[in-house]
Design an enzyme around this catalytic site. Structure first.
Site, PDB file in Angstrom:
ATOM      1  N   THR A 185      32.988  17.184  21.281  1.00 53.53           N
ATOM      2  CA  THR A 185      33.948  17.753  22.227  1.00 53.53           C
ATOM      3  C   THR A 185      34.352  16.618  23.168  1.00 53.53           C
ATOM      4  O   THR A 185      33.594  15.658  23.340  1.00 53.53           O
ATOM      5  CB  THR A 185      33.320  18.888  23.047  1.00 53.53           C
ATOM      6  N   GLU A 330      33.777  23.738  18.720  1.00 49.03           N
ATOM      7  CA  GLU A 330      32.523  24.452  18.458  1.00 49.03           C
ATOM      8  C   GLU A 330      32.701  25.602  17.483  1.00 49.03           C
ATOM      9  O   GLU A 330      31.724  26.184  17.015  1.00 49.03           O
ATOM     10  CB  GLU A 330      31.964  25.037  19.776  1.00 49.03           C
ATOM     11  N   LYS A 439      40.223  30.624  42.973  1.00 47.58           N
ATOM     12  CA  LYS A 439      39.518  31.716  43.649  1.00 47.58           C
ATOM     13  C   LYS A 439      40.102  31.887  45.045  1.00 47.58           C
ATOM     14  O   LYS A 439      39.818  31.111  45.944  1.00 47.58           O
ATOM     15  CB  LYS A 439      38.025  31.423  43.688  1.00 47.58           C
ATOM     16  N   TRP A 444      40.533  36.337  41.542  1.00 46.65           N
ATOM     17  CA  TRP A 444      40.867  35.228  40.646  1.00 46.65           C
ATOM     18  C   TRP A 444      42.369  35.174  40.357  1.00 46.65           C
ATOM     19  O   TRP A 444      42.992  36.187  40.079  1.00 46.65           O
ATOM     20  CB  TRP A 444      40.124  35.384  39.303  1.00 46.65           C
TER      21      TRP A 444
END
Ligand code: ADP
Length: 542
Positions: A185, A330, A439, A444
């Site tokens: 990654t 992944e 935030k 959110w």
């Protein structure tokens, strides 16, 4: 009672065997690194992969050895993959867009023993080879005539090296759970982490990807994987295309609009896949030249969110179906694709675009759920968002060397680090990376949704939204914009444009205009750098 069926290990080289036997004359067309268009077939690719395997074995490389590649999408790169896997080795794709020191770090971590490299990237290897003690042979993917002078030790031209093998070789017999490939990654948080694919996971992933509601490809398709093999396995296409026997067109190192258009046109490509940045370049080229896309039927767009305006242009102006996809290294990497289930198939106009903006639904082989921070599962109502978790036979169970163990739950779920909601028909929509959500006053705000809105403005070339410290609300959104050349859109005009299209309290507190937005090695907006750059920014509302 056990079933009485044969045990037929799922091994990747069986894919190239099948392609050679059933689709042996099907072409693989490559834009070579040396320049010209080169044509080969699955039959020839298999024969040469056998020689790669035989030659690697003769050089002393063994089962489990990590053999790196630093190369563009070409037939040669494909042959090396199948050759490496067929001798029991583990292909390790390196991303040339990383800094040389990062590449060296990754090679040392994986203990790569051998490297196949394109001419383009030889200077990188010259820089780092001495800092990778495990590295033996460096095989340059060219012929003797094109091999430049180099101070590197142990260098050989691929065609000369291959000439030492006649292909009289049997694929090594392996357990299907043995490793066949590796990809790191890009390490947007901390050091890069190694994902290790098995033969079984890659074969299952190739079959999953081919499903009609996933990539939905078949032997009559002509597939152009613009997405590089070093970017999460070319989204599986280097295995799916031979598995189904489709003609393959490999773009080499040229991904500008004109070069991609040329391949789409001359090779009559019906299916292609890449990140949004590539399609921005193609669409711009089409708009400038007035060219059309008569052969192309479907384009898969993922890696980062596909802007609504891009879907609209492809579908309306060029008659090309857009399939928005989401995935991760992944996950081999496919996680979800946005083909239309019957519930949505009849939609038109904005209602259709609303669905296409979602990242889609998982194919068989991927399970998905969203949870709150305590791990409680959240409802599929298309509104409630939470941490996106996945599991399946082509999802990582851990990272190489045990890094990042906290991302893997005890009950087998992998925490993707993405935040998403899922609707009643199973369509997932990413609302943010967990670390990028803004935030504000305990609530959110999705940076991606705001970016998608801003990019819809005709004067905006690229947009990014980050949270900036605010004395009252903790964080408030700052919109960072690159204007299209010659355009002059103002802060007020942009905020006016976005008003009414999202909740009022989501509207950015300010707009900053920049010449360029930084990108990661896989083409994503580099929010860490932006946050650093704007860390002392004072919002007018503060
Ligand atoms: P990297 O190592 O750069 O993160 P990956 O390709 O593995 O490379 O990145 C996976 C991440 O990319 C996902 O977790 C997600 O955040 C993002 N991503 C991929 N596809 C999409 C998409 N269609 N929309 C939004 N984000 C996406």
């Amino acid at each position: 009672m056990l079933g009485l069926m044969q045990h037929w290990p799922l091994l990747c080289h069986k894919i190239i065997d099948h392609a050679a036997r059933q689709h042996g004359r099907r072409e693989i067309v490559s834009r070579s690194v040396e320049g010209p268009i080169v044509r080969t077939t699955y039959g020839e690719a298999r024969a040469r992969a056998l020689r790669v395997a035989q030659r690697l074995a003769a050089d002393g490389y063994r089962r489990g050895d990590r053999i790196a590649t630093l190369a563009w999408n070409t037939a040669r790169h494909l042959e090396t993959w199948y050759g490496i896997m067929g001798m029991g080795g583990v292909y390790h794709t390196l991303n040339p867009r990383l800094f040389p020191e990062q590449i060296a770090w990754i090679m040392n971590h994986a203990e790569d023993r051998c490297l196949f490299v394109d001419l383009t990237f030889l200077p990188i290897v010259e820089k780092i080879a001495s800092s990778v003690p495990s590295l033996g042979r460096v095989i340059v993917l060219t012929d003797g005539a094109h091999l430049p002078a180099t101070a590197l030790a142990n260098v050989v031209a691929y065609e000369d090296w291959l000439a030492g093998a006649d292909g009289d070789f049997d694929w090594v017999s392996l357990d299907e759970n043995e490793a066949c490939g590796m990809c790191y990654t890009s390490g947007t948080t901390g050091d890069p982490k190694g994902v290790v694919y098995s033969h079984r996971s890659n074969v299952l992933h190739a079959m999953m990807a081919a499903q009609p509601d996933a990539m939905g490809v078949n032997s009559r398709d002509v597939i152009l994987p613009v997405v590089p093999m070093f970017h999460a396995n070319a989204w599986g296409l280097a295995q799916t295309a031979p598995l189904i026997g489709a003609k393959l067109v490999m773009p080499g190192g040229r991904m500008d609009g004109e070069s991609i258009y040329e391949l789409l046109d001359t090779e009559k490509v019906s299916f292609t896949a890449a990140v949004p940045t590539v399609w921005l370049m193609l669409l711009q080229h089409l708009e400038e030249t007035g060219k059309k896309l008569p052969h192309l039927k479907r384009v898969v767009i993922g890696g980062s969110a596909c802007p609504r305006a891009m879907t609209e242009k492809f579908e309306k102006n060029y008659g090309v179906e857009v399939v928005h996809a989401w995935g991760m290294t992944e996950m081999s990497p496919l996680g979800s694709l946005g083909s239309l289930k019957p519930e949505y198939a009849g939609l038109e106009g904005d209602a259709r675009l609303d669905i296409k903006e979602k990242q889609g639904h998982p194919p068989f082989g991927v399970e998905m759920r969203i949870t709150d921070d305590d791990g409680n599962e959240l409802p599929w109502d298309g509104k409630t968002f939470g941490r996106l978790k996945v599991r399946g036979p082509a999802v990582a169970s851990s990272y190489y060397g045990g890094a990042g163990a906290d991302q893997f739950d005890a009950d087998g779920w992998f925490d993707t680090g993405d935040v998403a909601h899922i609707d009643q028909n199973g369509y997932m929509q990413i609302t943010d990376r967990a670390k990028d959500v803004i935030k504000s006053g305990g609530e959110w705000i999705s940076s991606i949704e705001l970016e998608n809105l801003a990019i819809g403005h005709p004067d905006v070339a690229e947009a990014a939204v980050i949270g900036v410290a605010h004395p009252k609300w903790d964080e408030r959104p700052l919109l960072i914009v690159v204007r299209k050349p010659g355009r002059t859109v103002t802060r007020e005009a942009l905020i006016d444009y976005m008003a009414g299209k999202c909740a009022k309290w989501w509207l950015p507190d300010d707009v900053a205009f920049v010449d360029e937005i930084p990108h990661t090695a896989t083409g994503k907006i580099q929010k860490i750098t932006l946050r650093e750059q704007f860390k002392d920014y004072r919002l007018p509302t503060a």
